[in-house]
Design an enzyme around this catalytic site. Structure first.
Site, PDB file in Angstrom:
ATOM      1  N   ASP A   1     -21.276  -8.607  24.441  1.00 30.09           N
ATOM      2  CA  ASP A   1     -20.427  -8.183  23.317  1.00 30.09           C
ATOM      3  C   ASP A   1     -20.256  -6.674  23.389  1.00 30.09           C
ATOM      4  O   ASP A   1     -20.767  -5.935  22.543  1.00 30.09           O
ATOM      5  CB  ASP A   1     -21.113  -8.615  22.001  1.00 30.09           C
ATOM      6  CG  ASP A   1     -20.273  -8.297  20.773  1.00 30.09           C
ATOM      7  OD1 ASP A   1     -19.096  -7.929  20.915  1.00 30.09           O
ATOM      8  OD2 ASP A   1     -20.814  -8.421  19.654  1.00 30.09           O
TER       9      ASP A   1
ATOM     10  N   TYR B   1     -25.575  -5.854  25.109  1.00 33.01           N
ATOM     11  CA  TYR B   1     -24.897  -5.056  24.064  1.00 33.01           C
ATOM     12  C   TYR B   1     -25.233  -5.693  22.707  1.00 33.01           C
ATOM     13  O   TYR B   1     -24.347  -6.001  21.908  1.00 33.01           O
ATOM     14  CB  TYR B   1     -23.375  -5.038  24.279  1.00 33.01           C
ATOM     15  CG  TYR B   1     -22.933  -4.611  25.660  1.00 33.01           C
ATOM     16  CD1 TYR B   1     -22.673  -3.262  25.940  1.00 33.01           C
ATOM     17  CD2 TYR B   1     -22.773  -5.542  26.690  1.00 33.01           C
ATOM     18  CE1 TYR B   1     -22.258  -2.871  27.207  1.00 33.01           C
ATOM     19  CE2 TYR B   1     -22.368  -5.152  27.954  1.00 33.01           C
ATOM     20  CZ  TYR B   1     -22.103  -3.822  28.209  1.00 33.01           C
ATOM     21  OH  TYR B   1     -21.686  -3.451  29.468  1.00 33.01           O
TER      22      TYR B   1
ATOM     23  N   CYS C   1      -7.791   1.059  -1.601  1.00 35.19           N
ATOM     24  CA  CYS C   1      -7.325   0.564  -0.313  1.00 35.19           C
ATOM     25  C   CYS C   1      -7.332  -0.957  -0.326  1.00 35.19           C
ATOM     26  O   CYS C   1      -8.255  -1.569  -0.854  1.00 35.19           O
ATOM     27  CB  CYS C   1      -8.264   1.119   0.765  1.00 35.19           C
ATOM     28  SG  CYS C   1      -8.074   0.347   2.361  1.00 35.19           S
TER      29      CYS C   1
ATOM     30  N   CYS D   1      -4.113   1.177   8.804  1.00 31.88           N
ATOM     31  CA  CYS D   1      -3.473  -0.099   9.125  1.00 31.88           C
ATOM     32  C   CYS D   1      -2.214   0.178   9.949  1.00 31.88           C
ATOM     33  O   CYS D   1      -1.582   1.201   9.788  1.00 31.88           O
ATOM     34  CB  CYS D   1      -3.075  -0.838   7.845  1.00 31.88           C
ATOM     35  SG  CYS D   1      -4.464  -1.281   6.802  1.00 31.88           S
TER      36      CYS D   1
ATOM     37  N   GLN E   1     -21.187  -5.714  11.994  1.00 30.19           N
ATOM     38  CA  GLN E   1     -19.797  -6.140  11.827  1.00 30.19           C
ATOM     39  C   GLN E   1     -19.369  -5.949  10.376  1.00 30.19           C
ATOM     40  O   GLN E   1     -20.125  -6.265   9.468  1.00 30.19           O
ATOM     41  CB  GLN E   1     -19.657  -7.616  12.217  1.00 30.19           C
ATOM     42  CG  GLN E   1     -19.920  -7.900  13.683  1.00 30.19           C
ATOM     43  CD  GLN E   1     -18.760  -7.503  14.580  1.00 30.19           C
ATOM     44  OE1 GLN E   1     -17.751  -6.963  14.133  1.00 30.19           O
ATOM     45  NE2 GLN E   1     -18.904  -7.766  15.868  1.00 30.19           N
TER      46      GLN E   1
ATOM     47  N   CYS F   1      -1.748   7.286   6.034  1.00 32.67           N
ATOM     48  CA  CYS F   1      -3.162   6.977   6.307  1.00 32.67           C
ATOM     49  C   CYS F   1      -3.376   6.595   7.764  1.00 32.67           C
ATOM     50  O   CYS F   1      -4.236   7.148   8.443  1.00 32.67           O
ATOM     51  CB  CYS F   1      -3.630   5.865   5.374  1.00 32.67           C
ATOM     52  SG  CYS F   1      -5.165   5.076   5.867  1.00 32.67           S
TER      53      CYS F   1
ATOM     54  N   CYS G   1       0.829  -1.195   0.000  1.00 30.71           N
ATOM     55  CA  CYS G   1       0.000   0.000   0.000  1.00 30.71           C
ATOM     56  C   CYS G   1       0.867   1.250   0.000  1.00 30.71           C
ATOM     57  O   CYS G   1       1.744   1.407   0.833  1.00 30.71           O
ATOM     58  CB  CYS G   1      -0.890  -0.011   1.241  1.00 30.71           C
ATOM     59  SG  CYS G   1      -1.810   1.509   1.437  1.00 30.71           S
TER      60      CYS G   1
ATOM     61  N   GLU H   1     -29.787  -3.107  24.545  1.00 29.15           N
ATOM     62  CA  GLU H   1     -28.919  -2.270  23.704  1.00 29.15           C
ATOM     63  C   GLU H   1     -29.235  -0.796  23.984  1.00 29.15           C
ATOM     64  O   GLU H   1     -30.382  -0.418  24.161  1.00 29.15           O
ATOM     65  CB  GLU H   1     -29.179  -2.641  22.224  1.00 29.15           C
ATOM     66  CG  GLU H   1     -28.760  -1.635  21.186  1.00 29.15           C
ATOM     67  CD  GLU H   1     -27.264  -1.369  21.134  1.00 29.15           C
ATOM     68  OE1 GLU H   1     -26.466  -2.315  21.215  1.00 29.15           O
ATOM     69  OE2 GLU H   1     -26.906  -0.184  21.026  1.00 29.15           O
TER      70      GLU H   1
ATOM     71  N   CYS I   1     -13.804  -7.055  21.631  1.00 27.51           N
ATOM     72  CA  CYS I   1     -12.980  -6.494  20.552  1.00 27.51           C
ATOM     73  C   CYS I   1     -11.751  -5.799  21.124  1.00 27.51           C
ATOM     74  O   CYS I   1     -11.051  -5.095  20.418  1.00 27.51           O
ATOM     75  CB  CYS I   1     -13.806  -5.545  19.689  1.00 27.51           C
ATOM     76  SG  CYS I   1     -14.613  -4.252  20.625  1.00 27.51           S
TER      77      CYS I   1
HETATM   78  N1  SAH Z   1     -23.601  -7.789  19.407  1.00 34.73           N
HETATM   79  C1  SAH Z   1     -23.750  -6.857  18.321  1.00 34.73           C
HETATM   80  C2  SAH Z   1     -23.181  -5.455  18.612  1.00 34.73           C
HETATM   81  C3  SAH Z   1     -21.844  -5.375  19.275  1.00 34.73           C
HETATM   82  S1  SAH Z   1     -21.116  -3.768  19.255  1.00 34.73           S
HETATM   83  C4  SAH Z   1     -23.160  -7.418  17.050  1.00 34.73           C
HETATM   84  O1  SAH Z   1     -22.355  -8.341  17.084  1.00 34.73           O
HETATM   85  O2  SAH Z   1     -23.495  -6.932  15.966  1.00 34.73           O
HETATM   86  C5  SAH Z   1     -21.473  -3.149  20.839  1.00 34.73           C
HETATM   87  C6  SAH Z   1     -22.882  -2.602  20.992  1.00 34.73           C
HETATM   88  O3  SAH Z   1     -23.008  -2.147  22.338  1.00 34.73           O
HETATM   89  C7  SAH Z   1     -23.219  -1.409  20.115  1.00 34.73           C
HETATM   90  O4  SAH Z   1     -24.402  -1.687  19.411  1.00 34.73           O
HETATM   91  C8  SAH Z   1     -23.437  -0.253  21.103  1.00 34.73           C
HETATM   92  O5  SAH Z   1     -24.440   0.642  20.699  1.00 34.73           O
HETATM   93  C9  SAH Z   1     -23.835  -0.985  22.350  1.00 34.73           C
HETATM   94  N2  SAH Z   1     -23.600  -0.303  23.635  1.00 34.73           N
HETATM   95  C10 SAH Z   1     -22.589   0.559  23.954  1.00 34.73           C
HETATM   96  N3  SAH Z   1     -22.658   0.909  25.242  1.00 34.73           N
HETATM   97  C11 SAH Z   1     -23.720   0.254  25.772  1.00 34.73           C
HETATM   98  C12 SAH Z   1     -24.301   0.201  27.085  1.00 34.73           C
HETATM   99  N4  SAH Z   1     -23.780   0.895  28.093  1.00 34.73           N
HETATM  100  N5  SAH Z   1     -25.385  -0.582  27.280  1.00 34.73           N
HETATM  101  C13 SAH Z   1     -25.914  -1.308  26.242  1.00 34.73           C
HETATM  102  N6  SAH Z   1     -25.407  -1.296  24.997  1.00 34.73           N
HETATM  103  C14 SAH Z   1     -24.334  -0.525  24.760  1.00 34.73           C
END
Ligand code: SAH
Length: 399
Positions: A310, A231, A89, A15, A203, A12, A6, A253, A337
């Site tokens: 998550d 989440y 990219c 990466c 994702q 940039c 790249c 959420e 993550c």
């Molecule tokens: N499990 C989903 C999203 C994961 S990303 C997937 O795999 O697609 C993390 C998510 O947590 C986001 O949608 C974000 O809006 C949410 N989030 C962030 N802070 C939060 C909180 N305090 N309580 C509930 N959700 C939250």
């Protein structure tokens, strides 16, 4: 299998790993070992066969080059408002890059410069969303612009005009107008269909997301169980859990729009035993344990068998894990993550270590949590060429 080196790499900043892919995977395994090795054995990271052009969501900032007067598109240099021109990219979807270049050329004829262009392209349905973000509500001759763009790219399925008058880090503003199509796209994931709107989280690496979710759910005992999906975003994991025989799924959420999409996603996939709540995950799970305390007398407790979480990069909270302990689910599936906050959260949950030193001293005599055992730590490479790494941790209640 190797793409061309790249030429934007240094400027940039998108990466961070300028090394062969095999070495990148080794780098990530070392990082996982350093942060999580003390908890358990770590499975070999699941990498990509072709680690390029995996980003199905691409955004570019636009501006006029002060020197040449030409319109440029690319990324913001870190910590500045200067745009580094990037025309193609190695990790972005190729079609999205092409569309952005077309819009750059069209801007000259239509005499306007967007602030940003966002493209989302589903590799399974081939639907493509284009979002043109401008600072003011005016998009000159928008019908002609829409037609001109569609003429060059008839594969685009929806075009949205978004207005963002604010100078923040956020790409999208609060107002949008659909110029063409349905205003959203759909993606197929592990046999289910999910709606993706301009704003909602989804994702960005399709191939690896399927592997990640498969890893997260394959060893979970879901048949007839009650599952909490914390989440939950647009409900993807919870909906997949429901298709695997869960009796009841509860999603929570914070983002209102994501919850709306989640409800529609459940309907679209004909899932009836799932409910979504728009709340902070910690507040919600605390309220659940509180109401259980209340109803203890009449034996009316809400049992949660499996907790899936998550969270975003910041991880979860101590109060969340206190509530998990009180609910005592049979299984916990933590999808992370960020291995640093994952390590911190596991240290709190399993080893009673809190973030403040004083508390740790006070807790010194506390026993470790003997109730839960880690049964698997599985890293997945969702973001090749960057330092990011995704991890699934499975915990089971000891009998
Ligand atoms: N499990 C989903 C999203 C994961 S990303 C997937 O795999 O697609 C993390 C998510 O947590 C986001 O949608 C974000 O809006 C949410 N989030 C962030 N802070 C939060 C909180 N305090 N309580 C509930 N959700 C939250």
């Amino acid at each position: 299998m190797q793409e061309k080196k790249c030429k934007f790499y240094k400027k940039c900043g998108g990466c961070q790993l300028d090394m062969p892919y095999e070495d990148q995977l080794e780098y990530k395994m070392k990082l996982e070992q350093k942060l999580l090795g003390k908890f358990s054995k770590i499975e070999p990271i699941i990498g990509m066969y072709y680690p390029y052009h995996y980003r199905m969501k691409v955004q570019a900032a636009f501006a006029k080059d002060q020197r040449t007067g030409k319109i440029i598109s690319g990324v913001y240099q870190s910590n500045s408002h200067k745009i580094v021109p990037v025309d193609s990219c190695n990790i972005e979807d190729k079609k999205a890059d092409e569309i952005i270049q077309t819009i750059k050329a069209l801007c000259k004829d239509f005499k306007f410069i967007p602030r940003h262009v966002l493209v989302k392209h589903s590799p399974t349905t081939n639907q493509i969303m284009v979002v043109v973000v401008t600072q003011t509500p005016i998009l000159p001759s928008k019908r002609n612009f829409t037609n001109a763009l569609l003429e060059k790219h008839p594969e685009i399925t929806t075009i949205i005009h978004n207005i963002n008058p604010y100078d923040t880090n956020l790409v999208l503003g609060p107002r949008e107008e659909i110029l063409f199509g349905k205003g959203f796209i759909e993606d197929r994931l592990l046999g289910c269909t999910f709606k993706i709107s301009a704003r909602s989280f989804y994702q960005i690496n399709h191939t690896q997301t399927e592997k990640l979710y498969t890893e997260a759910l394959k060893e979970a005992d879901l048949k007839g169980k009650t599952v909490l999906d914390a989440y939950c975003g647009t409900g993807t994991i919870g909906i997949l859990a429901a298709t695997k025989g869960a009796k009841e799924v509860i999603g929570v959420e914070l983002e209102k729009d994501a919850v709306k999409d989640a409800i529609q996603n459940a309907k679209q996939n004909n899932i009836k035993n799932i409910k979504f709540y728009n709340a902070d995950a910690t507040d919600f799970i605390k309220a659940l344990t509180e109401s259980n305390k209340e109803s203890q007398k009449d034996n009316n407790n809400k049992t949660i068998d499996v907790v899936i979480l998550d969270p975003p990069r910041a991880g979860s909270t101590e109060a969340f894990f206190d509530a998990v302990s009180a609910l005592a689910p049979k299984q916990i599936i933590y999808i992370s993550c960020n291995p640093e906050t994952l390590s911190r959260d596991l240290d709190y949950f399993l080893n009673n270590k809190t973030q403040t030193k004083e508390n740790n001293k006070a807790n010194k005599n506390n026993k470790n949590n003997q109730t839960y055992k880690i049964t698997k730590i599985q890293p997945v490479d969702m973001f090749p060429h960057t330092t990011h790494v995704e991890t699934v941790v499975l915990l089971s209640k000891a009998n």
